[in-house]
Scaffold this motif. Sequence first.
Motif, mmCIF file in Angstrom:
data_model
loop_
_atom_site.group_PDB
_atom_site.id
_atom_site.type_symbol
_atom_site.label_atom_id
_atom_site.label_comp_id
_atom_site.label_asym_id
_atom_site.label_seq_id
_atom_site.Cartn_x
_atom_site.Cartn_y
_atom_site.Cartn_z
ATOM 1 N N SER A 1 0.830 -1.201 0.000
ATOM 2 C CA SER A 1 0.000 0.000 0.000
ATOM 3 C C SER A 1 0.867 1.255 0.000
ATOM 4 C CB SER A 1 -0.915 0.010 1.228
ATOM 5 O OG SER A 1 -1.584 1.256 1.352
ATOM 6 N N GLN A 2 0.418 2.259 -0.738
ATOM 7 C CA GLN A 2 1.012 3.601 -0.653
ATOM 8 C C GLN A 2 0.078 4.551 0.093
ATOM 9 O OE1 GLN A 2 1.137 1.913 -3.848
ATOM 10 N NE2 GLN A 2 3.159 1.256 -3.153
ATOM 11 N N THR A 3 -1.004 3.989 0.682
ATOM 12 C CA THR A 3 -1.979 4.790 1.416
ATOM 13 C C THR A 3 -1.539 4.939 2.866
ATOM 14 O OG1 THR A 3 -3.767 3.994 0.013
ATOM 15 C CG2 THR A 3 -4.388 4.944 2.130
ATOM 16 N N ARG A 4 -1.604 6.161 3.378
ATOM 17 C CA ARG A 4 -1.255 6.365 4.781
ATOM 18 C C ARG A 4 -2.408 6.977 5.572
ATOM 19 N NH1 ARG A 4 4.105 9.212 7.583
ATOM 20 N NH2 ARG A 4 3.550 8.522 9.692
ATOM 21 N N GLY A 5 -3.094 7.931 5.032
ATOM 22 C CA GLY A 5 -4.214 8.550 5.720
ATOM 23 C C GLY A 5 -5.546 8.014 5.216
#
Length: 325
Positions: A284-288
Amino acid sequence: MLNRIILALVLMLGFGGVAQAGQVCNETSFMVEAAKAWRTPSGLAVEGWARIAPGGCAEIGPATDTEQYLYARTTRAYLGGVREWRGSLDICVDEADFAFEGVADCETLGLETRKFRQLTDAERESAVLVEVADFGDRAEEAGLQRLLQSAGYDINVIDGYAGRRTRRQVAAFESDIGRSFGADRSDLIQALHERALERNTSLGLQVCNDANLPVGVAVARAVGDGFETRGWWRIAPGGCAQTLSAQLTGDETYVYAQLIDGDALRPLASGTEAFCITPARFTSQTRGECEASGFQPALFRAAPAAENGGSVMRLDLDDFEEPLP
């Protein structure tokens, strides 16, 4: 010890017959380790690890008319982590070379699982591993270039075409080790592979499990202007896993772990940085806003500061929260 004795008996009893072998060929620029599984009256038979050089082939398992499955991975000689060629079926494997039949309870025997891909009818006699850059018959030269790069020599482009830069770097490697390989590409690739393994296995992030229960580990690392998060590595008690192979240069790496306590998952305590995870294997490159993307948030802990490009994080029971009631 008893589990290993049982496994040894399975090994001796499981491969009584002799059959024509099926072939696995490597048209990638990586040195790979492959395992194959196939259906038998006693269940799945599986064997590995066959090491296959770029441009090479190996015979693994029989070329049967029954269902067959394949899993392959790069060795740890390369920067950027281990790459996999996999599918969706979980099959037992061992860490070292192995062959067994009819084994289904992986954990009881101290085995790991990997996700195998079912081969098509045409692939049973000869399956080919490829990568996005379709090297084909240039795979050996591309593999030589990638190993030179991984061993620290000045190679900028992996294209599979022999050029002056590649020849100069081969000459530099031969000078460094005091040996000339001439036209023997096979021995040259093997020697470069050993040099790259020696150089790179100490780089990156290694997570070790000092608890008496298995753990699942996820890692977040700065990439460009953001972060990439990956999971999961399952680490048995007393074991270690190299979760990153790239050289670490600063405080850009974070770790999350779950202690697998029966049916309960005990999360890592004292995490400070939020990243997104899922229960299944993920990247994943998702953090928020994790939930909006189908993820869930978890608090990661900073990995120990890197020394000479590498870091080791050790986890024991005190690093995990108590199980929920």
